[in-house]
Design a protein around this motif. Structure first.
Motif, mmCIF file in Angstrom:
data_model
loop_
_atom_site.group_PDB
_atom_site.id
_atom_site.type_symbol
_atom_site.label_atom_id
_atom_site.label_comp_id
_atom_site.label_asym_id
_atom_site.label_seq_id
_atom_site.Cartn_x
_atom_site.Cartn_y
_atom_site.Cartn_z
ATOM 1 N N ARG A 69 47.415 36.829 40.866
ATOM 2 C CA ARG A 69 46.128 36.161 41.086
ATOM 3 C C ARG A 69 45.406 35.905 39.770
ATOM 4 O O ARG A 69 44.874 34.810 39.540
ATOM 5 C CB ARG A 69 45.267 37.013 42.014
ATOM 6 C CG ARG A 69 45.747 36.988 43.458
ATOM 7 C CD ARG A 69 45.103 38.071 44.295
ATOM 8 N NE ARG A 69 45.361 37.865 45.725
ATOM 9 C CZ ARG A 69 45.196 38.793 46.652
ATOM 10 N NH1 ARG A 69 44.775 40.009 46.305
ATOM 11 N NH2 ARG A 69 45.441 38.525 47.922
ATOM 12 N N ALA A 70 45.372 36.907 38.899
ATOM 13 C CA ALA A 70 44.710 36.730 37.609
ATOM 14 C C ALA A 70 45.374 35.613 36.809
ATOM 15 O O ALA A 70 44.692 34.771 36.204
ATOM 16 C CB ALA A 70 44.734 38.040 36.820
ATOM 17 N N ASN A 71 46.699 35.588 36.810
ATOM 18 C CA ASN A 71 47.419 34.524 36.099
ATOM 19 C C ASN A 71 47.044 33.147 36.647
ATOM 20 O O ASN A 71 46.848 32.188 35.890
ATOM 21 C CB ASN A 71 48.931 34.721 36.239
ATOM 22 C CG ASN A 71 49.450 35.933 35.503
ATOM 23 O OD1 ASN A 71 48.754 36.526 34.685
ATOM 24 N ND2 ASN A 71 50.678 36.324 35.799
ATOM 25 N N ASP A 114 29.719 33.317 30.163
ATOM 26 C CA ASP A 114 28.949 33.078 31.382
ATOM 27 C C ASP A 114 29.832 32.953 32.625
ATOM 28 O O ASP A 114 29.331 32.874 33.744
ATOM 29 C CB ASP A 114 28.067 31.835 31.230
ATOM 30 C CG ASP A 114 28.871 30.556 31.012
ATOM 31 O OD1 ASP A 114 30.050 30.648 30.602
ATOM 32 O OD2 ASP A 114 28.324 29.467 31.262
ATOM 33 N N LYS A 115 31.155 32.945 32.431
ATOM 34 C CA LYS A 115 32.078 32.863 33.568
ATOM 35 C C LYS A 115 32.884 34.145 33.760
ATOM 36 O O LYS A 115 33.639 34.267 34.724
ATOM 37 C CB LYS A 115 33.037 31.682 33.376
ATOM 38 C CG LYS A 115 32.341 30.328 33.401
ATOM 39 C CD LYS A 115 33.345 29.189 33.301
ATOM 40 C CE LYS A 115 32.634 27.836 33.378
ATOM 41 N NZ LYS A 115 33.596 26.707 33.283
ATOM 42 N N LEU A 116 32.692 35.095 32.847
ATOM 43 C CA LEU A 116 33.524 36.303 32.855
ATOM 44 C C LEU A 116 33.284 37.162 34.096
ATOM 45 O O LEU A 116 34.233 37.623 34.739
ATOM 46 C CB LEU A 116 33.252 37.113 31.586
ATOM 47 C CG LEU A 116 34.221 38.242 31.247
ATOM 48 C CD1 LEU A 116 35.655 37.738 31.204
ATOM 49 C CD2 LEU A 116 33.835 38.866 29.911
ATOM 50 N N ASP A 117 32.022 37.374 34.447
ATOM 51 C CA ASP A 117 31.715 38.201 35.621
ATOM 52 C C ASP A 117 32.282 37.584 36.898
ATOM 53 O O ASP A 117 32.882 38.281 37.727
ATOM 54 C CB ASP A 117 30.205 38.384 35.770
ATOM 55 C CG ASP A 117 29.628 39.385 34.784
ATOM 56 O OD1 ASP A 117 30.410 40.157 34.190
ATOM 57 O OD2 ASP A 117 28.393 39.400 34.606
ATOM 58 N N ALA A 118 32.088 36.281 37.052
ATOM 59 C CA ALA A 118 32.555 35.606 38.267
ATOM 60 C C ALA A 118 34.074 35.629 38.358
ATOM 61 O O ALA A 118 34.643 35.825 39.446
ATOM 62 C CB ALA A 118 32.040 34.170 38.295
ATOM 63 N N THR A 120 36.123 37.859 36.958
ATOM 64 C CA THR A 120 36.520 39.243 37.240
ATOM 65 C C THR A 120 36.348 39.558 38.722
ATOM 66 O O THR A 120 37.251 40.109 39.368
ATOM 67 C CB THR A 120 35.680 40.227 36.403
ATOM 68 O OG1 THR A 120 35.915 39.984 35.010
ATOM 69 C CG2 THR A 120 36.030 41.671 36.732
ATOM 70 N N LYS A 121 35.197 39.179 39.261
ATOM 71 C CA LYS A 121 34.920 39.443 40.674
ATOM 72 C C LYS A 121 35.890 38.686 41.570
ATOM 73 O O LYS A 121 36.315 39.193 42.612
ATOM 74 C CB LYS A 121 33.481 39.052 41.004
ATOM 75 C CG LYS A 121 33.030 39.498 42.385
ATOM 76 C CD LYS A 121 31.541 39.264 42.589
ATOM 77 C CE LYS A 121 31.083 39.767 43.955
ATOM 78 N NZ LYS A 121 29.630 39.546 44.164
ATOM 79 N N ARG A 122 36.278 37.481 41.163
ATOM 80 C CA ARG A 122 37.210 36.714 41.986
ATOM 81 C C ARG A 122 38.570 37.403 42.060
ATOM 82 O O ARG A 122 39.194 37.449 43.121
ATOM 83 C CB ARG A 122 37.373 35.288 41.447
ATOM 84 C CG ARG A 122 38.127 34.415 42.435
ATOM 85 C CD ARG A 122 38.322 33.000 41.970
ATOM 86 N NE ARG A 122 39.002 32.242 43.018
ATOM 87 C CZ ARG A 122 39.645 31.105 42.830
ATOM 88 N NH1 ARG A 122 39.692 30.558 41.625
ATOM 89 N NH2 ARG A 122 40.248 30.502 43.841
ATOM 90 N N THR A 128 39.829 39.254 50.002
ATOM 91 C CA THR A 128 38.769 38.872 50.936
ATOM 92 C C THR A 128 38.633 37.358 51.003
ATOM 93 O O THR A 128 38.389 36.784 52.076
ATOM 94 C CB THR A 128 37.432 39.501 50.496
ATOM 95 O OG1 THR A 128 37.584 40.922 50.438
ATOM 96 C CG2 THR A 128 36.314 39.154 51.463
ATOM 97 N N GLU A 129 38.816 36.705 49.863
ATOM 98 C CA GLU A 129 38.758 35.237 49.812
ATOM 99 C C GLU A 129 39.811 34.625 50.737
ATOM 100 O O GLU A 129 39.546 33.648 51.454
ATOM 101 C CB GLU A 129 38.980 34.769 48.371
ATOM 102 C CG GLU A 129 38.874 33.270 48.170
ATOM 103 C CD GLU A 129 39.053 32.858 46.719
ATOM 104 O OE1 GLU A 129 39.521 31.727 46.481
ATOM 105 O OE2 GLU A 129 38.729 33.663 45.815
#
Length: 230
Positions: A69-71, A114-118, A120-122, A128-129
């Motif tokens: 998923r991360a990839n 500004d996209k790092l938190d989102a 990581t959370k994804r 769940t997604e």
């Protein structure tokens, strides 16, 4: 279905399988993809330990889906083919225990702050997604099968003697204060040949690890305590 529900359904399944394994094939390589992995791997190890058959180098929790998923997410964001990406993911295999190491991605990529938190959370909530996308009619199946096949193939490559076979997986560990932890390991003829540890990570990732450990330790204890109560 929550992870507590999964524990109620799967804990006894894992226990029963490993009770049989202690008699039939204690020296096999075991790849546990049954959720909750954070608790099911400790259950398996406790059952083997009770029978004096535990070899922690041959029991693996399969967390490969987090890497897949991360990839994919990083590749999509940065315009890189996900097949060419490798983002290590450490910690555990649920929620905040999942810690993607974007700073260690290869090829090297730059994730805007500004996209790092989102992002990581994804990665942490990707399961769940999928459930939401299926409107409650299922969970990750094809991607889980792909991840399991990839890890099993790596195990077999190591057993054949291929060099430098490295995968992140969830194993009994002394890398952190948690008794089990996922990070890169070298696979080989013994199963786990060498635990490669966490390596160098940045301040953001260190903070994620510090937040992950209390939850991870709780989920490990849940599995261990359950076996002891049986």
């Amino acid at each position: 279905m929550t992870r507590d529900d999964l524990f109620g359904s799967n804990a006894n399944v894992v226990k029963t399988i490993f009770e049989c394994a202690t008699e039939a094939c204690p020296d096999a390589i075991f790849c546990i993809i049954t959720n909750p992995v954070n608790s099911c791997v400790p259950i398996a190890c406790e059952v083997m330990k009770k029978a004096n058959k535990l070899n922690p180098r041959r029991i693996f929790g399969v967390s490969t889906l987090d890497i897949v998923r991360a990839n994919t997410f990083v590749g999509e964001m940065c315009g890189v083919n996900p097949k060419e990406m490798n983002v290590p993911v450490i910690g555990g295999h649920s929620g905040i225990t999942i810690v993607p190491l974007f700073s260690r991605a290869t090829p090297k990529v730059s994730i805007p702050k500004d996209k790092l938190d989102a992002l990581t959370k994804r990665v942490q909530e990707a399961g769940t997604e999928v459930v939401k996308a299926k409107v409650g009619h299922g969970s990750a199946t094809l991607s889980m099968a792909y991840a399991g096949a990839r890890f099993a193939n790596s195990i077999m490559r190591g057993l054949k003697g291929e060099s430098n076979v490295i995968e992140c997986c969830y194993v009994q560990s002394d890398v952190t204060e948690a008794a089990y932890f996922s990070n890169p390991v070298l696979l080989g003829k013994a199963g786990l040949e060498k635990n490669l540890g966490i390596g160098e990570i940045n301040a953001y990732e260190k903070d994620l690890v510090s937040k992950a450990l209390p939850e991870l330790k709780k989920e490990i204890a849940k599995g261990v305590d359950w076996v002891k109560s049986q």
